[in-house]
Design a protein around this motif. Structure first.
Motif, PDB file in Angstrom:
ATOM      1  N   ILE A  79       0.849  -1.206   0.000  1.00 44.77           N
ATOM      2  CA  ILE A  79       0.000   0.000   0.000  1.00 44.77           C
ATOM      3  C   ILE A  79       0.880   1.249   0.000  1.00 44.77           C
ATOM      4  O   ILE A  79       1.810   1.346   0.806  1.00 44.77           O
ATOM      5  N   ASN A  80       0.597   2.145  -0.983  1.00 40.71           N
ATOM      6  CA  ASN A  80       1.331   3.410  -1.086  1.00 40.71           C
ATOM      7  C   ASN A  80       2.825   3.267  -1.329  1.00 40.71           C
ATOM      8  O   ASN A  80       3.588   4.204  -1.093  1.00 40.71           O
ATOM      9  N   GLN A  81       3.259   2.078  -1.804  1.00 44.43           N
ATOM     10  CA  GLN A  81       4.655   1.929  -2.182  1.00 44.43           C
ATOM     11  C   GLN A  81       4.804   2.312  -3.663  1.00 44.43           C
ATOM     12  O   GLN A  81       3.854   2.174  -4.444  1.00 44.43           O
TER      13      GLN A  81
ATOM     14  N   ASP B 285      -2.021   2.596  -4.892  1.00 43.40           N
ATOM     15  CA  ASP B 285      -2.373   3.783  -4.121  1.00 43.40           C
ATOM     16  C   ASP B 285      -3.507   3.416  -3.179  1.00 43.40           C
ATOM     17  O   ASP B 285      -4.455   2.730  -3.567  1.00 43.40           O
ATOM     18  N   CYS B 286      -3.410   3.892  -1.938  1.00 45.20           N
ATOM     19  CA  CYS B 286      -4.445   3.573  -0.947  1.00 45.20           C
ATOM     20  C   CYS B 286      -5.802   4.076  -1.442  1.00 45.20           C
ATOM     21  O   CYS B 286      -5.937   5.244  -1.820  1.00 45.20           O
ATOM     22  N   PRO B 287      -6.812   3.210  -1.447  1.00 44.90           N
ATOM     23  CA  PRO B 287      -8.147   3.653  -1.892  1.00 44.90           C
ATOM     24  C   PRO B 287      -8.884   4.475  -0.832  1.00 44.90           C
ATOM     25  O   PRO B 287     -10.088   4.701  -0.961  1.00 44.90           O
ATOM     26  N   GLY B 288      -8.151   4.915   0.200  1.00 47.38           N
ATOM     27  CA  GLY B 288      -8.780   5.700   1.257  1.00 47.38           C
ATOM     28  C   GLY B 288      -8.857   7.156   0.835  1.00 47.38           C
ATOM     29  O   GLY B 288      -9.542   7.510  -0.107  1.00 47.38           O
ATOM     30  N   CYS B 289      -8.100   8.012   1.467  1.00 50.15           N
ATOM     31  CA  CYS B 289      -8.233   9.456   1.206  1.00 50.15           C
ATOM     32  C   CYS B 289      -7.188   9.940   0.200  1.00 50.15           C
ATOM     33  O   CYS B 289      -6.424   9.151  -0.341  1.00 50.15           O
ATOM     34  N   ALA B 290      -7.143  11.220  -0.018  1.00 52.74           N
ATOM     35  CA  ALA B 290      -6.287  11.807  -1.057  1.00 52.74           C
ATOM     36  C   ALA B 290      -5.056  12.477  -0.472  1.00 52.74           C
ATOM     37  O   ALA B 290      -4.458  13.361  -1.100  1.00 52.74           O
TER      38      ALA B 290
ATOM     39  N   PHE C 254       1.198   3.607   5.556  1.00 51.43           N
ATOM     40  CA  PHE C 254      -0.256   3.668   5.624  1.00 51.43           C
ATOM     41  C   PHE C 254      -0.686   3.915   7.062  1.00 51.43           C
ATOM     42  O   PHE C 254       0.113   3.791   7.987  1.00 51.43           O
ATOM     43  N   CYS C 255      -1.930   4.276   7.228  1.00 52.48           N
ATOM     44  CA  CYS C 255      -2.471   4.551   8.559  1.00 52.48           C
ATOM     45  C   CYS C 255      -3.524   3.505   8.900  1.00 52.48           C
ATOM     46  O   CYS C 255      -3.863   2.647   8.072  1.00 52.48           O
ATOM     47  N   GLU C 256      -4.088   3.628  10.090  1.00 54.54           N
ATOM     48  CA  GLU C 256      -5.128   2.695  10.556  1.00 54.54           C
ATOM     49  C   GLU C 256      -6.284   2.661   9.562  1.00 54.54           C
ATOM     50  O   GLU C 256      -6.781   1.589   9.193  1.00 54.54           O
TER      51      GLU C 256
ATOM     52  N   PRO D  44      -5.432  10.592   8.153  1.00 52.33           N
ATOM     53  CA  PRO D  44      -4.573  10.329   9.316  1.00 52.33           C
ATOM     54  C   PRO D  44      -3.084  10.562   9.108  1.00 52.33           C
ATOM     55  O   PRO D  44      -2.393  11.028  10.020  1.00 52.33           O
ATOM     56  N   ARG D  45      -2.557  10.298   7.909  1.00 51.27           N
ATOM     57  CA  ARG D  45      -1.115  10.490   7.767  1.00 51.27           C
ATOM     58  C   ARG D  45      -0.745  11.964   7.707  1.00 51.27           C
ATOM     59  O   ARG D  45       0.422  12.342   7.753  1.00 51.27           O
ATOM     60  N   MET D  46      -1.768  12.822   7.655  1.00 51.89           N
ATOM     61  CA  MET D  46      -1.497  14.264   7.766  1.00 51.89           C
ATOM     62  C   MET D  46      -0.865  14.552   9.116  1.00 51.89           C
ATOM     63  O   MET D  46      -0.067  15.470   9.273  1.00 51.89           O
TER      64      MET D  46
HETATM   65  S1  SF4 Z   1      -3.808   8.924   5.084  1.00 53.14           S
HETATM   66 FE1  SF4 Z   1      -4.403   6.802   5.451  1.00 53.14          FE
HETATM   67  S2  SF4 Z   1      -6.408   6.632   4.437  1.00 53.14           S
HETATM   68 FE2  SF4 Z   1      -5.421   8.459   3.614  1.00 53.14          FE
HETATM   69  S3  SF4 Z   1      -4.347   7.764   1.775  1.00 53.14           S
HETATM   70 FE3  SF4 Z   1      -2.914   7.679   3.481  1.00 53.14          FE
HETATM   71  S4  SF4 Z   1      -3.025   5.568   4.215  1.00 53.14           S
HETATM   72 FE4  SF4 Z   1      -4.846   5.944   2.996  1.00 53.14          FE
END
Ligand code: SF4
Length: 750
Positions: free
Chosen positions: A46-48, A53-58, A70-72, A229-231
């Motif tokens: 994930i995100n490597q 690309d993580c299908p979560g947020c942008a 990646f985050c929780e 979350p990774r913000m």
């Molecule tokens: S912050 Fe978390 S949810 Fe958003 S893209 Fe990154 S890993 Fe995915």
């Protein structure tokens, strides 16, 4: 199915975000639903750079990737897609639509991945399996039978890749309509409108490095701990570099207060990193007044960049001539002049300021002027196109910005001439339906075919009763989906489910394994390679689905089949049609490339006069009668948009339940209620329709006075369809006037 009784345990809200608990929770999901082997494989990719690309947020990826990038909530998003659970033909034979309609959104999602194309024939109460060929024939036949292409709707959710989005808009436009409503209409449309009108581009102007090197980070109307979350990692880095953080939110979200980074000793055994240096518990809808006041105080103190204003802006005099009514400001914000003055000091003292925002700003009646007021404050200080400074709308869906860049918009894109030339087609020039207009058209019988590329329209849209009735009266609804959701249950007279591969999954075509691309919140375009075996051998990719439908409906004047065989052929076309994508194929290698952004890159503005625009905005305060409250809908920590991963909201102290309403203890008392009591929520609006949402547990909570909050999609039933943001048509989900009554179920039981 035995339904879960919604009776949550409630404890005090958390003061820290992430931590070891975050790792544990993420692993529980990642290794639970998909199983240990599949889950582990996914988490390592994930995100490597060579992964997906993580299908979560942008939220963007850093140039240097860690082993665990990646985050929780990223783990939850991937687990949802990689789950072992299957909604297969046997599942649909066992469960009728009438039964599935009684399931909650959480229970529907647990059914898992849809494994084969399914059809619900008119009059039937069950979906049955259908071949792809027959499914495409049904769609094409229905579209051909319409009197007008504008009776069809092509909806897009922000998870769709650039390649699929480009082909989808091409299909709709070649077919003859601009009816391309998308999820952006319901989330950051207000940002796009306000930024386009003031700085000439509807996107944020900062990079991840800017965040790391800001002097002041202002986080307003955003809950990064849950939604990006990774913000928090970026905020931690900025703090270490000396940044100050000002948080503005009706609720003291854990992710604004303290971050326990589980990838650092300080985050595992230490106290973590304190985030907000100042917190303003602003009243919902009070942000316009707040930034108007900050602007006035900055002007009063002469803390303005006169040279930048003179050289690069217009409209300053009209803006500065505005008289501020402090009584109106304190009423609208619920804050004191002293509290606001502290914030103005932070702006005045900062050499480089970034303002970040999300839905807490964009889903109000006055969201567009609110964001323009933020632009005013940043222009006053010359905080654009400088390292560590700028405007940062943080997007929700992982590719919602990319989809818009690819032309997913009800308005013909500025490159429509190039599109016509490239494909030798003629495209309609009349704007189509945005999301709210699309719902009106279905309600009024002016739209008869709904096609959903991803998403969950039935649950994500406002005025649930009206939206769902509109979908059900369509002649045909088509959902291109991964997992089961309410939109499959809210079916048109004939309904199709076209199951697609997820972003985590290997996508092999004639030319081999395919790569797709996405664009994050900071305009960085990069590749995503699916790595997991698809959930079922029957799945087609988004690109293949759009291309086969294009072929079936329009023939091969457009080379749909070539596009499916090798996605490089799609990118070749994009490179020739969409500005900023020249040399596309080479530039997506490695970590990708960042699209041009004139204000960020050269402090130049693509506006009518080439200047950034100050705006003079009329301030109006939301009028709430004394015995009423102002409601906002929000996500729990176990949810991503309408996908409900679980029933906990651990940062807010909620366990195993969703029907809760957060209310200030003084408001609980003032309304003659008690913590734990069950209530019904009834929204009131000028159309005099009482919209009800029932049986919520009152939770005493440190939220701004006069304001309450509850989760969506449950709260979407309270949002009037015609109550939208001026200028952007975004549903007003963050400031709905409600009355609270003892729950009918409890009254009846007495
Ligand atoms: S912050 Fe978390 S949810 Fe958003 S893209 Fe990154 S890993 Fe995915």
């Amino acid at each position: 199915m035995a339904h879960h009784e919604d009776d949550p345990e409630v404890s005090a809200p958390a003061k820290d975000a992430a931590g070891v608990q975050g790792v544990w929770t993420g692993m529980r999901y990642a290794l639970g639903k998909p199983g240990v082997a599949r889950g582990s494989r996914a988490m390592l990719r994930i995100n490597q750079v060579d992964g997906f690309d993580c299908p979560g947020c942008a939220w963007p990826e850093p140039a240097q990737r860690g082993h665990f990038e990646f985050c929780e909530n990223g783990a939850k998003a991937v687990a949802e897609e990689a789950t072992k659970h299957r909604a297969d033909p046997a599942f649909f034979a066992q469960h009728s639509l009438s039964e599935l309609a009684t399931w909650t959104d959480y229970e529907l999602g647990r059914a898992g991945r849809i494994s084969q194309p399914m059809v619900r024939r008119e009059g039937s109460d069950h979906y049955e399996a259908i071949s792809w060929g027959d499914a495409f024939a049904i769609v094409a036949d229905n579209l051909r039978r319409l009197d007008d292409p504008n009776e069809a709707l092509f909806y897009t959710s922000g998870r769709t890749s650039n390649e699929a989005a480009f082909l989808y808009q091409l299909l709709a436009r070649a077919y003859g309509t601009n009816n391309l409503p998308d999820c952006s209409n319901m989330c950051h449309e207000s940002s796009s409108v306000a930024l386009s009108e003031t700085i000439g581009i509807g996107k944020g102007s900062v990079t991840l490095d800017d965040i790391h090197n800001a002097g002041l980070l202002v986080i307003v109307g955003q809950n990064p701990g849950t939604n990006h979350p990774r913000m928090l990692t970026a905020l931690e880095k900025a703090k270490r570099n000396g940044a100050q953080i000002l948080a503005i939110n009706p609720m003291p979200e854990a992710g604004l207060l303290n971050f326990k980074n589980p990838q650092t000793p300080r985050g595992v055994i230490g106290g973590g990193t304190h985030l907000a240096d100042a917190f303003l518990p602003v009243r919902m809808g009070g942000d316009q007044a707040l930034f108007a006041a900050i602007g006035a105080l900055l002007r009063e103190r002469g803390a303005v960049d006169h040279e930048f204003i003179a050289h690069s802006t217009t409209g300053y005099d009209e803006y500065a001539a505005g008289q501020l009514d402090w009584d109106q400001v304190t009423k609208a914000t619920g804050l004191t002049r002293e509290e606001i003055s502290v914030a103005a000091d932070m702006f005045a003292d900062s050499p480089a300021t970034i303002v970040c925002w999300a839905m807490g700003l964009t889903q109000h009646r006055d969201s567009v002027p609110t964001i323009k007021e933020i632009v005013n404050v940043q222009l006053l200080r010359g905080m654009i196109g400088l390292p560590g400074a700028g405007l940062c709308p943080v997007r929700g869906h992982s590719n919602v910005q990319g989809d818009r860049t690819m032309g997913i918009w009800e308005v013909p894109p500025p490159w429509t001439d190039a599109l016509e030339r490239e494909f030798d087609i003629s495209v309609p020039r009349e704007p189509g339906f945005h999301t709210v207009d699309a719902i009106r058209a279905m309600r009024d019988g002016r739209a008869k075919v709904f096609i959903g590329m991803g998403g969950n329209f039935a649950s994500s849209s406002p005025d649930s009763e009206v939206t769902q009735a509109g979908l059900q009266q369509c002649e045909l609804t088509v959902q291109i989906s991964t997992t089961l959701n309410r939109s499959h249950v809210t079916a048109g007279r004939t309904a199709l489910i076209l199951p697609t591969k997820g972003r985590t999954e290997r996508d092999t075509q004639a030319a081999g394994d395919q790569v797709v691309t996405v664009e994050d919140s900071m305009s960085c375009v990069h590749a995503s390679r699916g790595r997991l075996e698809p959930a079922s051998p029957f799945l087609l990719s988004e690109v293949a689905i759009v291309s086969r439908l294009g072929h079936e409906l329009l023939g091969d004047h457009i080379p749909w089949r070539i596009f499916t065989e090798d996605y490089r052929s799609i990118r070749e076309r994009i490179a020739r049609v969409v500005p900023g994508f020249a040399d596309y194929e080479r530039r997506i290698r490695g970590i990708g490339f960042t699209l041009p952004h004139p204000p960020r890159d050269t402090r130049s503005f693509d506006t009518t006069d080439g200047k950034a625009h100050f705006t003079a905005n009329t301030l109006s305060v939301i009028d709430v009668p004394d015995d009423r409250l102002l409601l906002q809908s929000l996500r729990s920590h176990d949810q991503y948009n309408t996908t409900i991963y679980g029933l906990d909201d651990r940062y807010r102290g909620i366990k195993q339940g969703r029907r809760v309403v957060f209310m200030h203890p003084d408001d609980v008392a003032a309304h003659g209620l008690t913590d734990g009591q069950r209530v019904d929520l009834i929204s009131e609006w000028k159309d005099r329709v009482d919209r009800r949402a029932e049986n919520f547990r009152v939770v005493s909570y440190p939220i701004a006075r006069g304001c309450v909050a509850t989760y969506f999609p449950e709260a979407n039933a309270l949002v009037p369809l015609d109550h939208t943001a001026k200028g952007s048509h975004t549903p007003v989900s963050k400031s709905v006037v409600v009355r609270v009554e003892p729950a009918a179920v409890e009254v009846a039981a007495r």
